[in-house]
Design a protein around this motif. Structure first.
Motif, PDB file in Angstrom:
ATOM      1  N   GLU A 736      32.129 -10.664  17.551  1.00  0.00           N
ATOM      2  CA  GLU A 736      32.505  -9.541  18.386  1.00  0.00           C
ATOM      3  C   GLU A 736      31.790  -9.622  19.672  1.00  0.00           C
ATOM      4  O   GLU A 736      31.111 -10.361  20.021  1.00  0.00           O
ATOM      5  N   VAL A 737      32.161  -8.606  20.655  1.00  0.00           N
ATOM      6  CA  VAL A 737      31.975  -8.596  21.909  1.00  0.00           C
ATOM      7  C   VAL A 737      30.487  -8.669  22.140  1.00  0.00           C
ATOM      8  O   VAL A 737      29.874  -9.255  22.828  1.00  0.00           O
ATOM      9  N   ILE A 738      29.786  -7.751  21.488  1.00  0.00           N
ATOM     10  CA  ILE A 738      28.386  -7.468  21.751  1.00  0.00           C
ATOM     11  C   ILE A 738      27.412  -8.544  21.464  1.00  0.00           C
ATOM     12  O   ILE A 738      26.509  -9.028  22.046  1.00  0.00           O
ATOM     13  N   ASP A 739      27.969  -9.415  20.358  1.00  0.00           N
ATOM     14  CA  ASP A 739      27.246 -10.614  19.928  1.00  0.00           C
ATOM     15  C   ASP A 739      27.442 -11.782  20.907  1.00  0.00           C
ATOM     16  O   ASP A 739      26.564 -12.353  21.439  1.00  0.00           O
ATOM     17  N   ALA A 740      28.655 -11.795  21.330  1.00  0.00           N
ATOM     18  CA  ALA A 740      28.971 -12.788  22.528  1.00  0.00           C
ATOM     19  C   ALA A 740      28.089 -12.505  23.618  1.00  0.00           C
ATOM     20  O   ALA A 740      27.809 -13.591  24.379  1.00  0.00           O
ATOM     21  N   ALA A 922      42.413 -13.632  24.460  1.00  0.00           N
ATOM     22  CA  ALA A 922      41.079 -14.348  24.838  1.00  0.00           C
ATOM     23  C   ALA A 922      40.348 -13.980  26.175  1.00  0.00           C
ATOM     24  O   ALA A 922      39.300 -13.948  26.434  1.00  0.00           O
ATOM     25  N   VAL A 923      41.497 -14.102  27.228  1.00  0.00           N
ATOM     26  CA  VAL A 923      41.081 -13.895  28.816  1.00  0.00           C
ATOM     27  C   VAL A 923      40.420 -12.263  28.525  1.00  0.00           C
ATOM     28  O   VAL A 923      39.505 -12.234  29.332  1.00  0.00           O
ATOM     29  N   HIS A 924      41.080 -11.565  28.037  1.00  0.00           N
ATOM     30  CA  HIS A 924      40.592 -10.120  28.125  1.00  0.00           C
ATOM     31  C   HIS A 924      38.983 -10.119  27.377  1.00  0.00           C
ATOM     32  O   HIS A 924      38.189  -9.525  27.900  1.00  0.00           O
ATOM     33  N   LYS A 925      38.801 -10.804  26.352  1.00  0.00           N
ATOM     34  CA  LYS A 925      37.445 -10.983  25.881  1.00  0.00           C
ATOM     35  C   LYS A 925      36.512 -11.406  26.650  1.00  0.00           C
ATOM     36  O   LYS A 925      35.286 -11.185  26.762  1.00  0.00           O
ATOM     37  N   GLU A 926      36.973 -12.613  27.424  1.00  0.00           N
ATOM     38  CA  GLU A 926      36.121 -13.198  28.499  1.00  0.00           C
ATOM     39  C   GLU A 926      35.698 -12.223  29.638  1.00  0.00           C
ATOM     40  O   GLU A 926      34.747 -12.268  30.325  1.00  0.00           O
ATOM     41  N   ALA A 927      36.806 -11.208  29.907  1.00  0.00           N
ATOM     42  CA  ALA A 927      36.666 -10.525  30.967  1.00  0.00           C
ATOM     43  C   ALA A 927      35.314  -9.496  30.525  1.00  0.00           C
ATOM     44  O   ALA A 927      34.715  -8.840  31.659  1.00  0.00           O
ATOM     45  N   LEU A 929      32.729 -10.122  29.262  1.00  0.00           N
ATOM     46  CA  LEU A 929      31.327 -10.741  29.141  1.00  0.00           C
ATOM     47  C   LEU A 929      30.701 -10.771  30.708  1.00  0.00           C
ATOM     48  O   LEU A 929      31.472 -10.818  31.587  1.00  0.00           O
ATOM     49  N   SER A 930      29.346 -10.734  30.723  1.00  0.00           N
ATOM     50  CA  SER A 930      28.887 -10.812  31.832  1.00  0.00           C
ATOM     51  C   SER A 930      28.827 -11.987  32.490  1.00  0.00           C
ATOM     52  O   SER A 930      28.575 -13.167  31.814  1.00  0.00           O
ATOM     53  N   GLY A 931      28.989 -12.215  33.761  1.00  0.00           N
ATOM     54  CA  GLY A 931      29.019 -13.567  34.229  1.00  0.00           C
ATOM     55  C   GLY A 931      28.999 -13.094  35.635  1.00  0.00           C
ATOM     56  O   GLY A 931      28.805 -12.123  36.464  1.00  0.00           O
ATOM     57  N   PRO A 932      28.971 -14.323  36.568  1.00  0.00           N
ATOM     58  CA  PRO A 932      29.110 -14.332  38.030  1.00  0.00           C
ATOM     59  C   PRO A 932      30.480 -13.510  38.696  1.00  0.00           C
ATOM     60  O   PRO A 932      31.136 -13.241  38.143  1.00  0.00           O
ATOM     61  N   ALA A 933      30.425 -13.116  39.965  1.00  0.00           N
ATOM     62  CA  ALA A 933      31.512 -12.161  40.422  1.00  0.00           C
ATOM     63  C   ALA A 933      32.866 -13.119  40.477  1.00  0.00           C
ATOM     64  O   ALA A 933      33.860 -12.521  40.031  1.00  0.00           O
ATOM     65  N   ALA A 934      32.740 -14.271  40.485  1.00  0.00           N
ATOM     66  CA  ALA A 934      33.884 -15.253  40.565  1.00  0.00           C
ATOM     67  C   ALA A 934      34.627 -15.133  39.190  1.00  0.00           C
ATOM     68  O   ALA A 934      35.573 -15.254  39.007  1.00  0.00           O
ATOM     69  N   HIS A 935      33.658 -15.067  38.106  1.00  0.00           N
ATOM     70  CA  HIS A 935      34.130 -14.923  36.653  1.00  0.00           C
ATOM     71  C   HIS A 935      35.044 -13.876  36.423  1.00  0.00           C
ATOM     72  O   HIS A 935      36.011 -13.911  36.205  1.00  0.00           O
ATOM     73  N   SER A 936      34.625 -12.615  37.089  1.00  0.00           N
ATOM     74  CA  SER A 936      35.448 -11.406  36.713  1.00  0.00           C
ATOM     75  C   SER A 936      36.818 -11.308  37.545  1.00  0.00           C
ATOM     76  O   SER A 936      37.943 -11.057  37.221  1.00  0.00           O
ATOM     77  N   CYS A 978      29.997  -4.066  27.191  1.00  0.00           N
ATOM     78  CA  CYS A 978      31.354  -4.564  27.754  1.00  0.00           C
ATOM     79  C   CYS A 978      31.272  -4.438  29.161  1.00  0.00           C
ATOM     80  O   CYS A 978      30.879  -3.395  29.617  1.00  0.00           O
ATOM     81  N   HIS A 979      31.313  -5.660  29.832  1.00  0.00           N
ATOM     82  CA  HIS A 979      30.862  -5.677  31.424  1.00  0.00           C
ATOM     83  C   HIS A 979      32.155  -6.010  32.181  1.00  0.00           C
ATOM     84  O   HIS A 979      32.072  -6.443  33.194  1.00  0.00           O
ATOM     85  N   VAL A 980      33.342  -5.562  31.496  1.00  0.00           N
ATOM     86  CA  VAL A 980      34.419  -5.525  32.514  1.00  0.00           C
ATOM     87  C   VAL A 980      34.568  -5.001  33.919  1.00  0.00           C
ATOM     88  O   VAL A 980      34.113  -3.823  33.776  1.00  0.00           O
TER      89      VAL A 980
END
Length: 1001
Positions: A736-740, A922-927, A929-936, A978-980
């Motif tokens: 799940e998104v929260i766990d990831a 899978a790309v939407h799930k990655e979106a 997740l929290s990450g650097p600006a380049a990740h978004s 969710c940090h999209v």
């Protein structure tokens, strides 16, 4: 009373004053050139034939000009001397001939000049003004030419000459100028074929003043010898052949040119006693003679048939004795060495190569090195200027480089010239060298490597390292300069090969290195070969041929033992693998020559390069390279050896080649990085899914010790802690998104604090163990129990026990420090390795972005952007993904969709497009997740790109795409984890607006 009144009355009488003429005299002293010249021109115009000047006017003007010469104000001497020269020329041009019976006589002019400029005054400044007035006046009279007109007695010339000689004799600081005026006058007379009486009187007068054996006297004597063949010169003044440049009387010339005569001890008559930084004009006169030994030969024979040509000093002899052993002698003053440097630069600027190459003499180079080495030396700036003059000559005439390098590093110089002087003089010269000159330089450097001129091992090793670096500099600068330098680069590599791989006894004594090269130096030379090949691979069109020649030369020298025995041990099995590799290389070389297909040629050349460099690694003693040779043999057999090989076999060969390139990429060498990039670029189109997965697996491990062990199959039984285990492979997309997200946050916090916590824990543990061993406690801790027990004396057994415990404590501390260093090294290794693999993936994206396999890169690159603890890695992954989405558009997407349509359904019957849907989810799930600006940003770009692919495959897919975006929007609104980012939907909306217009039309 009446007389006084009459006197006053007379003083009040008005005179006719020419105001303009007064202004002219004032302007003649102006500091502005144009004003002085205009005034001189106006004054001269008053003495033209049309003006008809009277004798009184002429005499008054000359008197005024003579007085002006003795004025010290502004630029009076310059302006008045110019005007005097022109007025005298104009006045005596009216009188034909200028005989003594004329109204204005030359003798009267000379008398007036000598009378006005005679020494008068009480102050030193007044005396100085009259001396300079005599100098400028004599020069003006000579330049006017009135002394050489018909009818003018030669005695008048003698009077001017005597005035100049007396002035030079009395005032040494004016001697050179006086001599120059006489030398220049004789030079002009010689060009007009004047009577020999003029030079004869000059020689007679300077001889009477004991100035023949002075720099001015030598210059005048040589001019008279060469330009006035009928002149009768005094005999017995010079010891041999009446010639100051006779080689048998070199010592006299040396003393003269050092401003000291043979009679120096008893008299200072020939010595100027004053140093001038400007080079004396006598050097030009002497150089002119010694530069051309035939100068004045016919005239000399007419004048004195007994003089033999072979007795004259040559340029080489002159330079060695007069300049090198004279001006640059160890006992010479700094001022004389200054002259020496001036002469050195003069020859460099003016002489041909044949002359200039002979001036790098021992004493001069020693002085140059000493002055360059220390900035506060008196002649340091002069030495720097001399070094730059050498470089300037080479830059304008590249073929002079060989002579310059030989002079600086050869027998007269030092092979450590740049090291001692802390400059790059030789390096800059070598880099500027032309082809023919550079070839000679390489031969010289090779001889210096073999015989550096010292028996001290340490000094020889340092010099050889410098020479090896010099070779590398040449290759770097000339590897892209053109085909004319190709053979020279090969010669350099040959020299490096000779000293890198061979040693011991040679058949020829001249090939023996003295002292013998150490193992460290030979290893250094092997590294320099790699550096040279690195430049070659980057800059020339056929690097494979150069690399092949290097390994083939090593093999040939190994067989012939021309340069000694091969220092690397190679057993029978390895030798067989190497020999088989050479056979394959030979066959590949023949294919390049006869195959007209450029694409095939490129792949063959790329394979030749990797094959040759692998053999080089074997010769360097790399154990892993032997297995790589076997794998390359397999690749060769499948690509070119077996014409019946199946597609599966070629796929296996491609996968094996990828593994080999990864092995090269993992090595800390620019050469192997560039080689792997070149070869990968050629074979990128043949990479299979398995081969691409090999690259992806590298970027999916952590940049730490555990990741290094996982990647390179390293084992460490003593360190299997859970915090170092794990990799990006452990992520589960079904979580799940929260766990990831929680896991991601925890990983980031751990990466940031792990090193600091480890340091604190290690330090605390060390303090505790140390306190336990010593029986003490930290200052911030209370000691329980009887405090007096710690003060009790210990016996020998207890002391030994404490020593043993201390040894254990510090040993544990060293192990902990070593472990920390291993972690840091592992992080750097993995970071560099990932960087190189990302370079390969960037090449793949540029060449194969339209391939369906490239889709496999989207998710790994996106994850790497988010999870990498190294900002550089994260940013690079984001850049590659952006480049991929930028390139894959229009026709590229159409090609990709067409390839998807050709794919068969999988075993479950799902269409080939289904993995693209999974990838989008899978790309939407990655979106999320929290990450650097380049990740978004990367997630948004990847998502829009996949949408384009799905819609291009079938417009009806837009409904499914909208549903996926709707689910992501729902998660953004309802899920706190969710940090999209908002831009994710902004990019989607912008695409919808543009795509909607297209789909409706």
């Amino acid at each position: 009373m009446s007389n006084e009144a009459n006197s006053r009355k007379r003083r009040r009488e008005s005179y006719n004053v020419d105001v303009r003429q007064v202004e002219i005299y004032e302007d003649l002293a102006s500091e502005k050139d144009e004003v002085r010249l205009k005034a001189a021109h106006e004054l001269v115009s008053r003495f033209t034939p049309e003006s008809k000047p009277t004798e009184e006017q002429i005499n008054k003007t000359l008197q005024r000009l003579f007085r002006g010469l003795c004025s010290g104000r502004k630029a009076a001497r310059i302006g008045f001397s110019i005007a005097l020269t022109e007025v005298l020329s104009q006045v005596f041009a009216l009188i034909q001939p200028a005989a003594e019976s004329s109204a204005v006589k030359v003798s009267d002019v000379i008398q007036a000049f000598l009378s006005v400029t005679s020494v008068s005054g009480n102050t030193s400044q007044e005396l100085r003004d009259h001396y300079l007035g005599t100098l400028f006046g004599a020069e003006a009279i000579i330049k006017s030419g009135i002394l050489f007109q018909p009818g003018v007695p030669s005695q008048e010339w003698d009077r001017i000459v005597a005035a100049l000689v007396d002035l030079g004799k009395a005032k040494p600081w004016l001697r050179e100028e006086c001599g120059w005026i006489l030398w220049r006058a004789l030079y002009e007379l010689a060009s007009r074929n004047a009577d020999a009486k003029y030079p004869e009187s000059v020689i007679e007068i300077i001889n009477s003043k004991d100035l023949v054996k002075s720099p001015e006297g030598v210059a005048i004597w040589l001019l008279v010898q060469d330009s006035f063949p009928t002149a009768k010169l005094p005999q017995e003044l010079w010891r041999y052949n009446n010639d100051p440049l006779d080689r048998r009387d070199m010592s006299t010339l040396v003393k003269i040119m050092k401003q000291a005569s043979e009679a120096e001890e008893g008299s200072q008559s020939a010595s100027s006693g004053v140093w001038n930084s400007k080079l004396h004009f006598a050097w030009d006169a002497i150089l002119k003679r010694v530069h051309d030994t035939k100068s004045g030969e016919d005239k000399q024979d007419k004048r004195d048939k007994k003089m033999r040509k072979e007795s004259r000093i040559s340029f080489e002899e002159f330079w060695k004795e007069v300049v090198d052993n004279g001006l640059f002698a160890a006992s010479s003053s700094e001022e004389r060495k200054y002259w020496g440097f001036s002469l050195f630069m003069k020859i460099l600027d003016e002489a041909p190569i044949q002359r200039a190459e002979t001036i790098f003499t021992k004493n001069l180079i020693r002085c140059l090195i000493n002055q360059l080495a220390v900035e506060d030396r008196y002649l340091h700036r002069m030495a720097v200027k001399a070094a730059k003059t050498i470089q300037k000559r080479v830059s304008t005439e590249p073929e002079f480089a060989a002579a310059a390098v030989n002079g600086l590093l050869g027998s007269s110089g030092s092979f450590q010239f740049d090291q001692i002087t802390k400059t790059k003089t030789v390096e800059k010269i070598v880099i500027e060298a032309g082809p023919q000159s550079l070839k000679k330089i390489v031969q010289l450097l090779g001889r210096l490597v073999a015989s550096p001129g010292t028996d001290e091992i340490k000094a020889a090793s340092a010099g050889r390292q410098y020479l090896a670096d010099l070779f590398v500099s040449v290759v770097r600068s000339r590897s892209s300069a053109g085909e004319e330098f190709g053979p020279i680069l090969q010669d350099i590599l040959s020299v490096l090969v000779r000293f890198a791989y061979f040693g011991g006894e040679q058949e020829k004594q001249e090939l023996i290195a003295k002292p013998q090269l150490s193992q460290t130096t030979q290893e250094l030379f092997r590294n320099r070969i790699t550096s040279c090949l690195n430049s070659v691979v980057s800059n020339i069109n056929d690097p494979a041929e150069v690399a092949y020649k290097v390994v083939r030369q090593i093999r040939d020298y190994q067989k012939s033992e021309e340069y000694g025995k091969f220092i690397i041990e190679i057993d029978g099995a390895i030798a067989e693998s190497v020999e088989a590799a050479f056979k394959s290389l030979k066959k590949l070389s023949s294919k390049v020559k006869h195959d007209g297909s450029n694409s095939k040629d490129a792949s063959i050349q790329a394979f030749r390069l990797v094959y040759s460099l692998t053999i080089l690694q074997v010769y360097n003693g790399d154990a892993d390279a032997v297995s790589m040779l076997d794998e390359l043999a397999f690749c060769y057999s499948k690509f070119w050896g077996d014409k019946k090989s199946k597609k599966e076999d070629k796929s296996d060969a491609s996968n094996a080649l990828v593994e080999i390139l990864l092995s090269f990429a993992s090595k800390p060498s620019k050469l192997f990085r560039r080689m792997s990039e070149q070869v990968f670029g050629v074979f990128a189109g043949q990479i299979t899914a398995d081969g691409l997965q090999s690259l992806i697996s590298v970027v999916e491990v952590k940049e730490n010790l555990a990741g290094q062990r996982e990647m390179f199959d390293q084992q460490d039984d003593e360190d299997e802690e859970m915090e170092d285990a794990g990799s990006l492979d452990s992520d589960d997309d079904s979580v799940e998104v929260i766990d990831a997200d929680d896991a991601s946050d925890e990983d980031e916090d751990e990466d940031e604090n792990e090193e600091e916590e480890d340091d604190e824990e290690e330090l605390a543990a060390f303090d505790a163990k140390l306190a336990e061993a010593l029986g003490t406690h930290r200052a911030d801790q209370d000691l329980e129990g009887d405090e007096s027990s710690s003060d009790a004396d210990m016996n020998d057994d207890e002391m030994e026990a404490v020593d043993e415990m201390l040894v254990k404590v510090f040993k544990a501390r060293r192990q902990a420090t070593s472990k920390k260093k291993d972690k840091q090294d592992a992080k750097e290794t993995m970071t560099n390795f990932k960087n190189r693999v990302l370079d390969l993936l960037e090449i793949y994206v540029k060449k194969c972005h339209a391939s369906i396999l490239a889709l496999d890169l989207v998710l790994p690159l996106l994850r790497l952007t988010r999870k990498s603890a190294v900002k550089q890695i994260s940013q690079k992954a984001s850049d590659i993904l952006r480049e991929y989405t930028r390139l894959c558009k229009g026709n590229a997407i159409a090609t990709l969709v067409a390839e998807l349509g050709q794919e068969d359904a999988d075993e479950d019957g799902e269409p080939a497009i289904e993995p693209v849907w999974d990838l989008l989810r899978a790309v939407h799930k990655e979106a999320m997740l929290s990450g650097p600006a380049a990740h978004s940003v990367s997630a948004s770009q990847a998502s829009v790109f996949l949408v384009k692919v799905l819609v291009a495959h079938d417009k009806q897919n837009i409904a499914g795409v909208v549903d996926i975006y709707a689910e992501t929007r729902k998660a953004q609104m309802l899920n706190n984890k969710c940090h999209v980012q908002p831009a994710f939907f902004t990019d989607w909306n912008n695409w919808c607006v543009n795509a909607g217009k297209t789909m409706k039309s």
